[in-house]
Each structure stands twice: as structure tokens, then as C-alpha cells.
Design a protein around this motif. Sequence first.
Motif, mmCIF file in Angstrom:
data_model
loop_
_atom_site.group_PDB
_atom_site.id
_atom_site.type_symbol
_atom_site.label_atom_id
_atom_site.label_comp_id
_atom_site.label_asym_id
_atom_site.label_seq_id
_atom_site.Cartn_x
_atom_site.Cartn_y
_atom_site.Cartn_z
ATOM 1 N N PHE A 177 0.831 -1.206 0.000
ATOM 2 C CA PHE A 177 0.000 0.000 0.000
ATOM 3 C C PHE A 177 0.867 1.257 0.000
ATOM 4 O O PHE A 177 0.545 2.246 -0.679
ATOM 5 C CB PHE A 177 -0.925 0.017 1.210
ATOM 6 N N THR A 178 1.982 1.218 0.724
ATOM 7 C CA THR A 178 2.890 2.356 0.746
ATOM 8 C C THR A 178 3.425 2.665 -0.641
ATOM 9 O O THR A 178 3.580 3.837 -1.018
ATOM 10 C CB THR A 178 4.060 2.079 1.717
ATOM 11 N N VAL A 179 3.700 1.637 -1.427
ATOM 12 C CA VAL A 179 4.154 1.832 -2.813
ATOM 13 C C VAL A 179 3.122 2.625 -3.608
ATOM 14 O O VAL A 179 3.448 3.592 -4.300
ATOM 15 C CB VAL A 179 4.421 0.470 -3.487
ATOM 16 N N VAL A 180 1.863 2.240 -3.489
ATOM 17 C CA VAL A 180 0.796 2.913 -4.240
ATOM 18 C C VAL A 180 0.544 4.321 -3.706
ATOM 19 O O VAL A 180 0.386 5.278 -4.476
ATOM 20 C CB VAL A 180 -0.506 2.081 -4.188
ATOM 21 N N GLY A 230 -4.474 10.749 6.639
ATOM 22 C CA GLY A 230 -5.569 10.359 7.519
ATOM 23 C C GLY A 230 -6.681 9.611 6.808
ATOM 24 O O GLY A 230 -7.214 8.624 7.333
ATOM 25 N N TRP A 231 -7.055 10.070 5.613
ATOM 26 C CA TRP A 231 -8.087 9.371 4.843
ATOM 27 C C TRP A 231 -7.626 7.961 4.464
ATOM 28 O O TRP A 231 -8.403 7.002 4.526
ATOM 29 C CB TRP A 231 -8.435 10.155 3.576
ATOM 30 N N ALA A 232 -6.363 7.836 4.059
ATOM 31 C CA ALA A 232 -5.820 6.517 3.716
ATOM 32 C C ALA A 232 -5.834 5.591 4.921
ATOM 33 O O ALA A 232 -6.146 4.396 4.816
ATOM 34 C CB ALA A 232 -4.396 6.661 3.172
ATOM 35 N N ALA A 233 -5.501 6.147 6.100
ATOM 36 C CA ALA A 233 -5.524 5.357 7.331
ATOM 37 C C ALA A 233 -6.937 4.948 7.703
ATOM 38 O O ALA A 233 -7.175 3.810 8.138
ATOM 39 C CB ALA A 233 -4.885 6.162 8.463
ATOM 40 N N LEU A 234 -7.896 5.856 7.529
ATOM 41 C CA LEU A 234 -9.289 5.553 7.866
ATOM 42 C C LEU A 234 -9.826 4.410 7.015
ATOM 43 O O LEU A 234 -10.506 3.498 7.522
ATOM 44 C CB LEU A 234 -10.144 6.805 7.680
ATOM 45 N N ALA A 235 -9.531 4.436 5.717
ATOM 46 C CA ALA A 235 -9.977 3.360 4.832
ATOM 47 C C ALA A 235 -9.390 2.030 5.274
ATOM 48 O O ALA A 235 -10.087 0.998 5.316
ATOM 49 C CB ALA A 235 -9.583 3.668 3.387
ATOM 50 N N GLY A 236 -8.107 2.028 5.631
ATOM 51 C CA GLY A 236 -7.466 0.800 6.078
ATOM 52 C C GLY A 236 -8.022 0.295 7.398
ATOM 53 O O GLY A 236 -8.249 -0.907 7.572
ATOM 54 N N ALA A 237 -8.270 1.209 8.334
ATOM 55 C CA ALA A 237 -8.800 0.810 9.643
ATOM 56 C C ALA A 237 -10.190 0.205 9.512
ATOM 57 O O ALA A 237 -10.540 -0.744 10.231
ATOM 58 C CB ALA A 237 -8.834 2.023 10.571
ATOM 59 N N PHE A 238 -10.997 0.730 8.612
ATOM 60 C CA PHE A 238 -12.351 0.219 8.412
ATOM 61 C C PHE A 238 -12.323 -1.224 7.910
ATOM 62 O O PHE A 238 -13.072 -2.080 8.399
ATOM 63 C CB PHE A 238 -13.094 1.102 7.417
ATOM 64 N N LEU A 239 -11.446 -1.507 6.954
ATOM 65 C CA LEU A 239 -11.371 -2.859 6.391
ATOM 66 C C LEU A 239 -10.612 -3.821 7.300
ATOM 67 O O LEU A 239 -10.884 -5.022 7.297
ATOM 68 C CB LEU A 239 -10.690 -2.813 5.017
ATOM 69 N N LEU A 240 -9.667 -3.294 8.079
ATOM 70 C CA LEU A 240 -8.831 -4.153 8.908
ATOM 71 C C LEU A 240 -9.544 -4.610 10.176
ATOM 72 O O LEU A 240 -9.376 -5.736 10.637
ATOM 73 C CB LEU A 240 -7.545 -3.408 9.269
ATOM 74 N N GLY A 241 -10.349 -3.734 10.747
ATOM 75 C CA GLY A 241 -11.014 -4.064 12.002
ATOM 76 C C GLY A 241 -10.149 -3.733 13.203
ATOM 77 O O GLY A 241 -8.969 -3.389 13.077
ATOM 78 N N ALA A 242 -10.744 -3.845 14.376
ATOM 79 C CA ALA A 242 -10.059 -3.464 15.614
ATOM 80 C C ALA A 242 -9.158 -4.584 16.123
ATOM 81 O O ALA A 242 -9.288 -5.748 15.740
ATOM 82 C CB ALA A 242 -11.092 -3.109 16.674
ATOM 83 N N ARG A 243 -8.235 -4.215 16.994
ATOM 84 C CA ARG A 243 -7.388 -5.211 17.650
ATOM 85 C C ARG A 243 -8.234 -6.126 18.540
ATOM 86 O O ARG A 243 -9.260 -5.715 19.079
ATOM 87 C CB ARG A 243 -6.335 -4.515 18.512
ATOM 88 N N LYS A 244 -7.798 -7.321 18.676
ATOM 89 C CA LYS A 244 -8.500 -8.292 19.508
ATOM 90 C C LYS A 244 -8.542 -7.808 20.954
ATOM 91 O O LYS A 244 -7.520 -7.448 21.534
ATOM 92 C CB LYS A 244 -7.789 -9.652 19.439
ATOM 93 N N SER A 255 -7.908 4.754 -1.755
ATOM 94 C CA SER A 255 -7.287 3.933 -0.721
ATOM 95 C C SER A 255 -8.135 2.707 -0.395
ATOM 96 O O SER A 255 -7.601 1.604 -0.219
ATOM 97 C CB SER A 255 -7.079 4.761 0.553
ATOM 98 N N PHE A 256 -9.448 2.899 -0.333
ATOM 99 C CA PHE A 256 -10.342 1.780 -0.038
ATOM 100 C C PHE A 256 -10.207 0.694 -1.109
ATOM 101 O O PHE A 256 -10.140 -0.503 -0.796
ATOM 102 C CB PHE A 256 -11.788 2.265 0.032
ATOM 103 N N ILE A 257 -10.137 1.104 -2.370
ATOM 104 C CA ILE A 257 -10.001 0.130 -3.469
ATOM 105 C C ILE A 257 -8.689 -0.634 -3.352
ATOM 106 O O ILE A 257 -8.645 -1.867 -3.493
ATOM 107 C CB ILE A 257 -10.101 0.850 -4.835
ATOM 108 N N VAL A 258 -7.605 0.093 -3.091
ATOM 109 C CA VAL A 258 -6.296 -0.563 -2.980
ATOM 110 C C VAL A 258 -6.267 -1.511 -1.784
ATOM 111 O O VAL A 258 -5.810 -2.653 -1.890
ATOM 112 C CB VAL A 258 -5.175 0.485 -2.859
ATOM 113 N N TRP A 259 -6.768 -1.050 -0.634
ATOM 114 C CA TRP A 259 -6.806 -1.921 0.547
ATOM 115 C C TRP A 259 -7.670 -3.158 0.295
ATOM 116 O O TRP A 259 -7.305 -4.272 0.707
ATOM 117 C CB TRP A 259 -7.369 -1.173 1.754
ATOM 118 N N LEU A 260 -8.793 -2.970 -0.377
ATOM 119 C CA LEU A 260 -9.690 -4.103 -0.645
ATOM 120 C C LEU A 260 -9.017 -5.127 -1.545
ATOM 121 O O LEU A 260 -9.118 -6.344 -1.318
ATOM 122 C CB LEU A 260 -10.987 -3.595 -1.288
ATOM 123 N N ILE A 261 -8.316 -4.654 -2.565
ATOM 124 C CA ILE A 261 -7.577 -5.568 -3.459
ATOM 125 C C ILE A 261 -6.526 -6.338 -2.668
ATOM 126 O O ILE A 261 -6.371 -7.563 -2.819
ATOM 127 C CB ILE A 261 -6.934 -4.784 -4.620
#
Length: 457
Positions: free
Chosen positions: A179-182, A220-234, A413-419
Amino acid sequence: MNRKLLATATLTGLAGLAYVEPAFAQDAAEATAEAAPAVAEAGTGGGVTPETAYIFNTLLFLIGGFLVMWMAAGFAMLEAGLVRSKNVSMQCLKNIALYSIAGLMYWVVGYSLMYANVDGGFIGSFAPYAWDPVGGNALDTGYSTASDWFFQMVFVATAASIVSGTLAERIKLLPFLLFTVVLTGFIYPIAGSWQWGGGWLSEMGFSDFAGSTLVHSVGGWAALAGAFLLGARKGKYGPDGVVHPLPGSSIPLATLGTFILWLGWFGFNGASQLAMGSIGDVSDVSRIFANTNLAAAGGVVAALILTAILYKKVDVTMVLNGALAGLVSITAEPLQPGPLAAILIGAVGGVIVVFTVPLLDKLKIDDVVGAIPVHLLAGIWGTMIVPATNGETSFVTQFIGVAAYGAFTLVASFIVWLILKVIVGMRVSEEEEMIGLDRAEVGVEAYPEFSPSGSVR
């Protein structure tokens, strides 16, 4: 005026200023006296030659650049302090890796996408970047092209660092690096071209002096998209909205990281003046330093007072983030505000942190270091308040810019994270998260003497 054109315009103005150089040492006093009226007439220009302006402008870029590069250490220490001991090595690894990837990608394609042939449009050119030949110069631009590239590159790494902290303790290393590359090669440079590259938002009159939106909100927007798809820590969120604190490993490290970031911010904002070849420019850089410091202090004091009132105790992590939110808030316009305005702008940033960190927890968005309130929300605030001190822009234009950057970065960001989630997966296994990413992904524990085999802390 966009960043690339500002120093050029400064140099053009300097080219016509009077300059006197005595031929012999004994003539120096006489020559100085003769030059005085010309210098006075030139005003703040100072009467320097284009070559002298070129040298000082280049020095500003290089000094500002290595100060911003030092912010990479600040992010690493801040994140190392705010994650648990079992994940510290991972955060250190991610931060040195993302800085290096950003440097490579910004040379391969990023800089040209951001600055080459944008011409009021939406994107630049796909090409590697080349600087001046050995011993060459770029007097037509007012600074060396390599210094400009270096200064712009370290901003890209800052955006990627924001993502690292938010997604800590549960994301795999490979998808984060991909993701950092993109982000550093494409998303950030394309978005940056709209304003600093002379694109459509620049033509419209949008203003973001040093990047409250272009750098911080984009990250921040890139982080938000990733956090939404990743979910919270256990274990972070329990039933019925219960939030379980997961304290970090080292408040001293987090505090050190904050001070390093504060120091680096003087390069971040100050060097964004983009010119140091005249008295007026140096005076403005000094003013930017002072406003930057006042805003950070305002953010600290506001967070300190507010947490004391709300929680009857002062939360040091909120205060640290209050400083950073104050810095982010003033970044969109650090030159024009007076001292009181700078303090108030930073203080509102601190207030934003105190109220939005628990709000994210209510939404079950797990942001380990508080980067979304600090960089995204305070960045929006800082950008939207610019017209209050800078009459050359408007609230409508600022809103259009904020909305455009938000929509583009969040969707891309959401598209890249989803892929990445579908192809390589984003999250480590529950067992790996339990033992910590230092052991599961890195193989080197940050504190082995305090983390015996099998430890979950």
C-alpha cells in the motif's frame, strides 16, 4: 500561488535589484555608502544577485528537508511508545521501510506525476525524475532541482507514516508495504498535483500552505480506509460498547517522538516559504517558526485543561496528541495569523483530539496512536479556517478542496486496501496477534529480556 512558482517569482523580482560589489577592499566603505540608496529603494529585497538568492533558496530546501526527514524518527519513536512491547520492532521496521519506499517511488514516478506538465489539470506525467548535471544550475527556477525533489520527497514519507500508526499491532507487513508503494508513488502525487503542482484546485484559489490537507488529511483518509477494512485489535472492544484500554509500551519514547516531530515541523512549515533570498522571505520564515510553535503550545494547553476537566486527571497521551494536532492545524496557513490567532487555531486542534478519540472508539474504529483525529480532523479544521486570516481565499473554495481530497483519497485507498485484502490478506492470525508481531512477522523482539517466550505483553 503554488509551491513551484513561488520561489521562481521571488527570484525574478530579485534579478532587477541593484547590486554593488567593490573591486578593492579599500573601496568597500565608499561602495557601501553608494549602494545604500539602492538597497533602501529595493525594500525587503536586500539587493542580492540571482546567484545568491539561488544559494539561499537551495539551503532552505535542504535544511527544511532534513528537518522533515528527522520527523521519520519522531513518528517511529511515537509509535514505538504507543504500541505494546510485543509490537515495537514491527513499528520501527515499518517506519524505516516506508521512508525508503517513499524515496524510491517519488523518484520513479511520484515527482513527475505531481509537478510535470500538470497545467491546471488533474495529473502530471509518468516518468522518472532527473536533476541538474554535475556542476549545473537552475537559475530559471531559483533553486537546485535536486533540493526541490528532496524537500518534496520527505513530505510524501510523512503521509505514509500516518497510516503506519493507525493500523499498528494487527496488519501484516507485506500489504502495508505494498500500500505504501501505491500511496507514495501514485495517490499522494496525483492529489498533490491539484494544488502544489499548479492543478485545478490551484487555479480555483484553494490554499494549503504546507499541507494540512495535502499531506496530513491525505494520510488520515488513507488510514481511515485501512482501519475500516482491517477491524479493531483483539480485545479492544467488548460487548455493550465497553472499551478496553491497551496501554503502550513507553510514554518516554512517545514523548521523545512528539518533541522530535515538533522540531521537524519548523522545517515542514518554515521551508514551505520556498524562498530565503531576501530580507522579506527570511522575516516570513521567522514568523512561520513563531506561529508554528505557538499553535503547538496552544494545542498542548487546551488538551491538558480539557482532559483535567473531563476526566479529573490529565491524560499524557492526549496532551502529546494535542501538540501534534496544534501543529497540523497551523500547517495550512502558518504565515498570515497573528500570535493570538495561531494559539487559538492550535488550541482548537487540541480540543478536536480530546473529543474525537472517544468518538472513534464509540464507532469501533481502532486508531492505535490517534492519527485520525490528529492528522485527518485537525487537518480539515486547519484548512477550513484559512480564510479567517488569509483574505485571498474563501470558505467555499476551501471546502471544495477538502471534499475533493477526501473523496479521492478515501475511495482510491479503499479500493487498494480491498484488493490487497482479497489477494494477500491484511490481517495477521489471532495467534500471531496474541504473541505479537515482533515474534510473528519480524523475528526480533524489541525488549527480549522483558518479553520471555510465550508472553502476550
